[in-house]
Design a protein around this motif. Structure first.
Motif, mmCIF file in Angstrom:
data_model
loop_
_atom_site.group_PDB
_atom_site.id
_atom_site.type_symbol
_atom_site.label_atom_id
_atom_site.label_comp_id
_atom_site.label_asym_id
_atom_site.label_seq_id
_atom_site.Cartn_x
_atom_site.Cartn_y
_atom_site.Cartn_z
ATOM 1 N N PRO A 1 -7.349 -2.938 -1.094
ATOM 2 C CA PRO A 1 -8.231 -2.490 0.078
ATOM 3 C C PRO A 1 -7.249 -1.226 0.690
ATOM 4 O O PRO A 1 -6.253 -1.309 0.928
ATOM 5 N N HIS B 1 -7.412 3.826 6.319
ATOM 6 C CA HIS B 1 -6.583 4.888 5.664
ATOM 7 C C HIS B 1 -6.952 6.186 6.471
ATOM 8 O O HIS B 1 -7.840 6.533 7.173
ATOM 9 N N ASP C 1 0.784 -1.159 0.006
ATOM 10 C CA ASP C 1 -0.097 -0.003 0.156
ATOM 11 C C ASP C 1 0.828 1.135 -0.048
ATOM 12 O O ASP C 1 0.564 2.171 -0.635
#
Ligand SMILES: [Zn+2]
Length: 567
Positions: free
Chosen positions: A567, A213, A18
């Protein structure tokens, strides 16, 4: 404090997956391996190394990390991401094969908005895909390994359907259930409520995980609320890197658990917190993404006490204003001046305190460089040593070498520069005019490069900073380039980061540019006799005012794979 031993929280680091989706943070395979080695020293529990189906380069990186970092005694488990499609699961399982412990991470969205507009699938179809792909993942790795299922956009999914998806995944063999707040929409109390319910329903059959996030600045708060609600794995990144506003930051979550144990029923992590600062610096250095000075835990000002009242209290007793110590996160006191180098042993000890463990050969080279620097500079400081050592951490193949450069610059006139570069047995000389000496030299390099590869890269970022302070401080340049044309099937051309360090800022800039070019060439030209050499490094001072090029600073869409957003 009544801290009895609490739950052990599994730290799942996704800096290389990520985090690498941060716009402009692309790393080469070699750089990813370096970061993974440091994450192993930091003692995270799981390293998510990448998304193998995204590109052959991703697959290679995951495989090398599995083989070179994941095989050692006591190494973290290595994870790889896969969409809920059979080809992705196969690619992930193959890339993870060499590791001692694996975690195959399968994801699909469960919110209606994603089902309708992105997947164009019914709820029943998605359940079918979960059953199929989780079962495939289960079959393709060892029984002792973990299969993680992520319900993308879980926080915006209808709870009843989310639980159905988790039930399907557990029945098919998932051992970790991840609840991502994919778009950073949740707030702590509501997110804790959701996680508590997932733990109540599935906590005995699977490890419940969260992935938050930071779009609203709540990633760390949501992650900590989830731990209080019973989550046992947290997905975090170094320096809070990640898609858009980033992920929950590893250092914030770990240090909060350490600083406030009673608020988390004594929950602990296996992280060696003294490695936090070296890890943060390495990631910032290799990605070329600076840490903001006021960033918690790892920012340059995190332990600086400015105001008079604070300083007075601090000097009387540090506990007045300091809730965690610089030493606990591996900050070796202040950046003290190192008058005279105290021999190789003292030098080694000093580097160790700065977080660098070096092989004897690398230590010899670095020692020689520090001695040479001491001849040019009145004082060699910790900041200088750090800068030298960081360059060692960034392996640059020496394909193109700088043989000579010269530049001329006068007020009111355009500048000129010429370079001679050595490549594959030949010397290439080129000249260019430009808006300032750096611009002229970089253009001259471009002209030489035209002769070598028939193209020129695009400059996307340039930063210059001084190392430490003082009039004879070294200059550190960081340059990011994009390759001349995107490869087939690639939406965004890949970026390469180069670093340059010198007491002459023009030379530092030129070296940074060549380091970036060498990384580009190593991936795209058959490396005849590539061997690692040293480049150079950054933080920030504004670009030279006379630097005529326009660094592209625009927003970029989803940096990584040309797939749907993980995700
Ligand atoms: Zn994410």
């Amino acid at each position: 404090m009544t801290a009895r031993p609490g739950r052990r929280i599994r730290i799942f680091d996704t800096t290389l997956r990520d985090g690498e989706q941060t716009p402009g943070a692309a790393l080469t395979v070699e750089e990813k391996v370096q970061v993974a080695r440091q994450l192993a020293r930091l003692r995270v529990d799981v390293i998510e190394a990448g998304f193998p189906a995204a590109s052959p380069g991703e697959a290679t990186a995951v495989r090398r990390i599995a083989a070179e970092v994941g095989r050692e005694e006591g190494a973290p488990a290595i994870a790889a991401l896969a969409r809920c499609v059979p080809g992705d699961v196969t690619a992930a399982a193959e890339a993870l094969a060499p590791a001692r412990r694996r975690q195959l991470h399968v994801f699909i969205a469960t919110s209606d908005i994603h089902l309708t507009h992105k997947l164009r699938a019914t709820r029943a179809e998605v359940l079918g895909r979960i059953a199929e792909c989780v079962a495939q993942a289960r079959r393709s790795i060892d029984p002792a390994d973990d299969v993680e299922f992520s319900a993308e956009d879980a926080s915006r999914s209808e709870a009843a359907y989310l639980f159905e998806a988790f039930e399907t995944a557990v029945a098919a063999g998932a051992t970790v259930l991840n609840v991502p707040d994919t778009v950073g929409y949740a707030e702590p109390r509501e997110f804790a409520g959701l996680v508590r319910e997932v733990v109540r329903r599935f906590g005995r059959r699977a490890i419940v995980s969260v992935h938050c996030h930071n779009d609203l600045g709540l990633a760390t708060a949501n992650t900590l609320a989830a731990i209080q609600a019973g989550a046992r794995q947290v997905e975090v990144t170094v320096n809070g890197l990640g898609e858009r506003a980033g992920n929950a930051s590893l250092e914030e979550v770990v240090m909060t658990l350490r600083t406030r144990p009673t608020r988390f029923r004594g929950a602990t992590t296996g992280v060696t917190s003294e490695q936090i600062t070296p890890t943060s610096r390495l990631v910032s250095f290799l990605t070329g993404i600076a840490v903001q000075p006021n960033k918690s835990v790892v920012g340059a000002n995190a332990f600086a006490h400015e105001s008079g009242i604070h300083q007075d209290g601090f000097l009387k007793n540090p506990l007045t204003y300091e809730i965690l110590t610089p030493q606990s996160v591996g900050l070796a006191g202040s950046m003290l001046t190192l008058g005279k180098l105290s021999g190789r042993r003292g030098f080694n000890e000093r580097l160790r305190r700065l977080g660098f463990e070096l092989e004897p050969a690398a230590l010899d080279t670095l020692y020689a460089e520090a001695i040479a620097l001491a001849d040019r500079k009145k004082q060699v400081t910790d900041a200088d040593l750090l800068a030298l050592a960081e360059q060692r951490a960034d392996p640059v193949p020496a394909l193109v070498r700088l043989e000579h450069w010269a530049a001329a610059s006068r007020q009111g006139e355009s500048s000129s520069g010429n370079v001679s570069l050595y490549y594959d047995g030949r010397t290439y000389r080129a000249f260019a005019g430009g808006n300032g000496p750096v611009d002229a030299l970089l253009k001259a390099v471009d002209n030489a490069l035209e002769q070598i590869i028939g193209g020129r890269p695009t400059l996307v970022d340039y930063q210059l900073r001084s190392v430490g302070s003082g009039e004879d401080a070294q200059g550190e340049a960081m340059i990011k380039i994009e390759r001349p044309a995107p490869l087939e099937g690639e939406m965004i051309p890949r970026t390469y980061t180069g670093h340059g360090l010198s007491t002459n800022v023009v030379e530092a800039s030129l070296r940074a540019y060549l380091a970036a070019i060498n990384k580009l060439l190593a991936e795209h030209v058959a490396p005849a006799s590539a061997q690692a050499e040293t480049p150079t490094r950054p933080r920030r001072v504004e670009a030279e005012p006379d630097f005529g090029r326009t660094p592209a600073t625009g927003r970029r869409l989803g940096a990584s794979p040309p797939l749907d957003v993980p995700p």
